[in-house]
Design a protein around this motif. Structure first.
Motif, PDB file in Angstrom:
ATOM      1  N   THR A  75     -43.541 -89.779 -35.676  1.00 49.83           N
ATOM      2  CA  THR A  75     -42.431 -88.946 -36.156  1.00 49.83           C
ATOM      3  C   THR A  75     -41.075 -89.529 -35.793  1.00 49.83           C
ATOM      4  OG1 THR A  75     -43.779 -86.943 -35.986  1.00 49.83           O
ATOM      5  CG2 THR A  75     -41.383 -86.645 -36.061  1.00 49.83           C
ATOM      6  N   TYR A  76     -40.912 -90.006 -34.547  1.00 49.69           N
ATOM      7  CA  TYR A  76     -39.586 -90.352 -34.038  1.00 49.69           C
ATOM      8  C   TYR A  76     -39.348 -91.855 -33.868  1.00 49.69           C
ATOM      9  CZ  TYR A  76     -39.471 -85.374 -33.093  1.00 49.69           C
ATOM     10  OH  TYR A  76     -39.512 -84.009 -33.224  1.00 49.69           O
ATOM     11  N   GLY A  77     -40.374 -92.667 -34.066  1.00 54.62           N
ATOM     12  CA  GLY A  77     -40.208 -94.100 -33.865  1.00 54.62           C
ATOM     13  C   GLY A  77     -40.478 -94.487 -32.419  1.00 54.62           C
ATOM     14  N   SER A  78     -40.729 -95.766 -32.187  1.00 50.41           N
ATOM     15  CA  SER A  78     -41.173 -96.215 -30.870  1.00 50.41           C
ATOM     16  C   SER A  78     -40.094 -96.103 -29.801  1.00 50.41           C
ATOM     17  CB  SER A  78     -41.677 -97.654 -30.954  1.00 50.41           C
ATOM     18  OG  SER A  78     -40.669 -98.512 -31.476  1.00 50.41           O
ATOM     19  N   ILE A  79     -38.826 -96.283 -30.150  1.00 48.25           N
ATOM     20  CA  ILE A  79     -37.768 -96.232 -29.140  1.00 48.25           C
ATOM     21  C   ILE A  79     -37.563 -94.806 -28.631  1.00 48.25           C
ATOM     22  CG2 ILE A  79     -35.316 -96.574 -28.708  1.00 48.25           C
ATOM     23  CD1 ILE A  79     -35.388 -98.955 -30.557  1.00 48.25           C
ATOM     24  N   ILE A  80     -37.379 -93.858 -29.533  1.00 42.98           N
ATOM     25  CA  ILE A  80     -37.149 -92.472 -29.133  1.00 42.98           C
ATOM     26  C   ILE A  80     -38.367 -91.912 -28.398  1.00 42.98           C
ATOM     27  CG2 ILE A  80     -36.750 -90.131 -30.002  1.00 42.98           C
ATOM     28  CD1 ILE A  80     -35.027 -91.324 -32.197  1.00 42.98           C
ATOM     29  N   LYS A  85     -31.090 -86.966 -44.257  1.00 38.48           N
ATOM     30  CA  LYS A  85     -31.731 -86.195 -45.316  1.00 38.48           C
ATOM     31  C   LYS A  85     -33.133 -86.699 -45.648  1.00 38.48           C
ATOM     32  CE  LYS A  85     -27.592 -84.421 -47.601  1.00 38.48           C
ATOM     33  NZ  LYS A  85     -26.819 -84.338 -48.866  1.00 38.48           N
ATOM     34  N   ASN A  86     -33.425 -87.962 -45.353  1.00 36.63           N
ATOM     35  CA  ASN A  86     -34.773 -88.482 -45.596  1.00 36.63           C
ATOM     36  C   ASN A  86     -35.676 -88.293 -44.385  1.00 36.63           C
ATOM     37  OD1 ASN A  86     -33.567 -90.315 -43.936  1.00 36.63           O
ATOM     38  ND2 ASN A  86     -33.956 -92.103 -45.215  1.00 36.63           N
ATOM     39  N   CYS A  87     -35.266 -87.376 -43.473  1.00 40.50           N
ATOM     40  CA  CYS A  87     -36.054 -86.994 -42.300  1.00 40.50           C
ATOM     41  C   CYS A  87     -36.269 -88.146 -41.320  1.00 40.50           C
ATOM     42  CB  CYS A  87     -37.411 -86.413 -42.725  1.00 40.50           C
ATOM     43  SG  CYS A  87     -37.267 -84.825 -43.573  1.00 40.50           S
ATOM     44  N   VAL A  88     -35.344 -89.085 -41.269  1.00 41.83           N
ATOM     45  CA  VAL A  88     -35.367 -90.141 -40.260  1.00 41.83           C
ATOM     46  C   VAL A  88     -34.541 -89.683 -39.063  1.00 41.83           C
ATOM     47  CG1 VAL A  88     -34.696 -92.515 -39.735  1.00 41.83           C
ATOM     48  CG2 VAL A  88     -35.717 -91.972 -41.955  1.00 41.83           C
ATOM     49  N   TYR A  89     -35.087 -89.861 -37.873  1.00 38.27           N
ATOM     50  CA  TYR A  89     -34.416 -89.432 -36.648  1.00 38.27           C
ATOM     51  C   TYR A  89     -33.788 -90.634 -35.952  1.00 38.27           C
ATOM     52  CZ  TYR A  89     -37.160 -85.183 -37.285  1.00 38.27           C
ATOM     53  OH  TYR A  89     -37.715 -84.037 -37.800  1.00 38.27           O
ATOM     54  N   ASN A  90     -32.571 -90.429 -35.454  1.00 37.26           N
ATOM     55  CA  ASN A  90     -31.875 -91.481 -34.728  1.00 37.26           C
ATOM     56  C   ASN A  90     -31.093 -90.876 -33.574  1.00 37.26           C
ATOM     57  OD1 ASN A  90     -32.146 -94.146 -36.304  1.00 37.26           O
ATOM     58  ND2 ASN A  90     -31.561 -92.699 -37.905  1.00 37.26           N
ATOM     59  N   LEU A  91     -30.915 -91.670 -32.522  1.00 38.68           N
ATOM     60  CA  LEU A  91     -29.968 -91.312 -31.489  1.00 38.68           C
ATOM     61  C   LEU A  91     -28.561 -91.620 -31.985  1.00 38.68           C
ATOM     62  CD1 LEU A  91     -31.902 -92.937 -28.540  1.00 38.68           C
ATOM     63  CD2 LEU A  91     -31.470 -90.480 -28.752  1.00 38.68           C
ATOM     64  N   PRO A  92     -27.557 -90.850 -31.588  1.00 40.56           N
ATOM     65  CA  PRO A  92     -26.179 -91.172 -31.995  1.00 40.56           C
ATOM     66  C   PRO A  92     -25.762 -92.542 -31.488  1.00 40.56           C
ATOM     67  CG  PRO A  92     -26.328 -88.947 -31.088  1.00 40.56           C
ATOM     68  CD  PRO A  92     -27.640 -89.619 -30.789  1.00 40.56           C
ATOM     69  N   CYS A  96     -41.028 -83.098 -24.291  1.00 42.89           N
ATOM     70  CA  CYS A  96     -42.478 -83.056 -24.458  1.00 42.89           C
ATOM     71  C   CYS A  96     -42.888 -83.339 -25.890  1.00 42.89           C
ATOM     72  CB  CYS A  96     -43.028 -81.708 -24.000  1.00 42.89           C
ATOM     73  SG  CYS A  96     -42.369 -80.289 -24.893  1.00 42.89           S
ATOM     74  N   GLN A  97     -42.017 -83.044 -26.847  1.00 38.94           N
ATOM     75  CA  GLN A  97     -42.321 -83.313 -28.254  1.00 38.94           C
ATOM     76  C   GLN A  97     -42.106 -84.784 -28.599  1.00 38.94           C
ATOM     77  OE1 GLN A  97     -40.907 -80.337 -31.032  1.00 38.94           O
ATOM     78  NE2 GLN A  97     -40.454 -81.906 -32.570  1.00 38.94           N
ATOM     79  N   LEU A  98     -41.188 -85.441 -27.895  1.00 36.87           N
ATOM     80  CA  LEU A  98     -40.923 -86.854 -28.137  1.00 36.87           C
ATOM     81  C   LEU A  98     -41.995 -87.753 -27.537  1.00 36.87           C
ATOM     82  CD1 LEU A  98     -37.099 -87.085 -27.309  1.00 36.87           C
ATOM     83  CD2 LEU A  98     -38.162 -86.733 -29.546  1.00 36.87           C
ATOM     84  N   HIS A  99     -42.601 -87.313 -26.427  1.00 39.41           N
ATOM     85  CA  HIS A  99     -43.485 -88.170 -25.643  1.00 39.41           C
ATOM     86  C   HIS A  99     -44.602 -88.783 -26.484  1.00 39.41           C
ATOM     87  CE1 HIS A  99     -45.593 -89.805 -22.280  1.00 39.41           C
ATOM     88  NE2 HIS A  99     -46.629 -89.004 -22.426  1.00 39.41           N
ATOM     89  N   GLU A 100     -44.557 -90.122 -26.642  1.00 39.26           N
ATOM     90  CA  GLU A 100     -45.559 -90.907 -27.372  1.00 39.26           C
ATOM     91  C   GLU A 100     -45.731 -90.465 -28.825  1.00 39.26           C
ATOM     92  OE1 GLU A 100     -49.160 -91.012 -25.121  1.00 39.26           O
ATOM     93  OE2 GLU A 100     -48.326 -92.352 -23.599  1.00 39.26           O
ATOM     94  N   ASN A 101     -44.729 -89.785 -29.375  1.00 40.42           N
ATOM     95  CA  ASN A 101     -44.793 -89.345 -30.777  1.00 40.42           C
ATOM     96  C   ASN A 101     -44.091 -90.371 -31.657  1.00 40.42           C
ATOM     97  OD1 ASN A 101     -45.020 -87.951 -33.159  1.00 40.42           O
ATOM     98  ND2 ASN A 101     -44.111 -86.054 -32.398  1.00 40.42           N
ATOM     99  N   ARG A 102     -44.637 -91.569 -31.700  1.00 40.19           N
ATOM    100  CA  ARG A 102     -44.022 -92.665 -32.456  1.00 40.19           C
ATOM    101  C   ARG A 102     -44.062 -92.430 -33.954  1.00 40.19           C
ATOM    102  NH1 ARG A 102     -46.738 -94.531 -28.137  1.00 40.19           N
ATOM    103  NH2 ARG A 102     -45.648 -95.944 -26.699  1.00 40.19           N
TER     104      ARG A 102
END
Length: 210
Positions: free
Chosen positions: A186-191, A81-88, A178-184
């Motif tokens: 928004t998604y953090g460095s790992i994703i 809900k706080n718009c943080v993205y994670n892998l399962p 393509c949206q994840l690529h180098e988009n640290r």
């Protein structure tokens, strides 16, 4: 997430077959980790330090699962809900293997509470590991001296049919590579590094009409 309305998917690890997304169903279950929903960054840091003092280095395992939408490979992510993205995935228990721990976490995050271990998650190879020297720095793709955290990414192969039952305080999203690529930002460095990690694989997209 509108993955049920599509009819193609991707198969990883140099396989020639794919599965139609019409075989996937998205449902919900009671919220998870309710006690941590209002946790601040400072509270989380204090909690991690306390856990480290009691248990040692924190080891987490996360799943990279691919689907195909609009003729492009997407990765399944959980958004809080706080718009943080994670892998399962999540933290391993003491002496728990990576594969057993990841299967346990996937059952908790993506399966029904009454599943009774009927869902078989097919965990494949580890594609990357990240390390933290403390609880506030960014993760690095190499081990520093006296690491405090380690996060490992595993490929997880999806079957022909699967019910995704997600806690109500999360959204399951399909995000294009393509949206994840180098988009640290928004998604953090790992994703953000996942597209590069997958570049050594042959990803075959096979269309199947309904």
């Amino acid at each position: 997430m509108a993955i049920m309305n599509n009819t193609t998917t991707t198969e990883l690890l140099n396989s020639d077959d794919g599965h139609p997304l019409s075989g996937y169903y998205l449902g919900s279950k009671p919220s998870a980790d309710a006690a941590l929903k209002d946790e601040t960054v400072a509270d989380r840091t204090m909690r991690l330090k306390s856990n480290y003092d009691a248990r040692g280095m924190r080891i987490s395992v996360q799943a990279v699962m691919l689907v195909e939408l609009f003729k492009h490979p997407h990765v399944l992510l959980l958004q809080s809900k706080n718009c943080v993205y994670n892998l399962p995935g999540g933290r391993l228990r003491p002496n728990e293997s990576d594969v057993d721990g990841l299967k346990r976490k996937l059952l908790r995050k993506l399966s029904a509470d009454d599943d009774n271990n009927q869902t078989n998650w097919e965990v494949s190879e580890c594609i990357g590991s990240w390390w933290k020297s403390d609880f506030e720095t960014l993760p690095y793709p190499y081990a520093p001296n006296a690491p405090k955290e380690c996060t490992k990414l595993y490929l997880v192969k999806l079957p022909l049919n699967r019910d995704f039952i997600v806690p109500k305080n999360f959204k399951l999203l399909a995000v294009p590579l393509c949206q994840l690529h180098e988009n640290r930002k928004t998604y953090g460095s790992i994703i953000a590094e996942i597209p590069q990690l997958l570049s050594r694989f042959s990803i075959n997209m096979v269309s199947t009409s309904t």
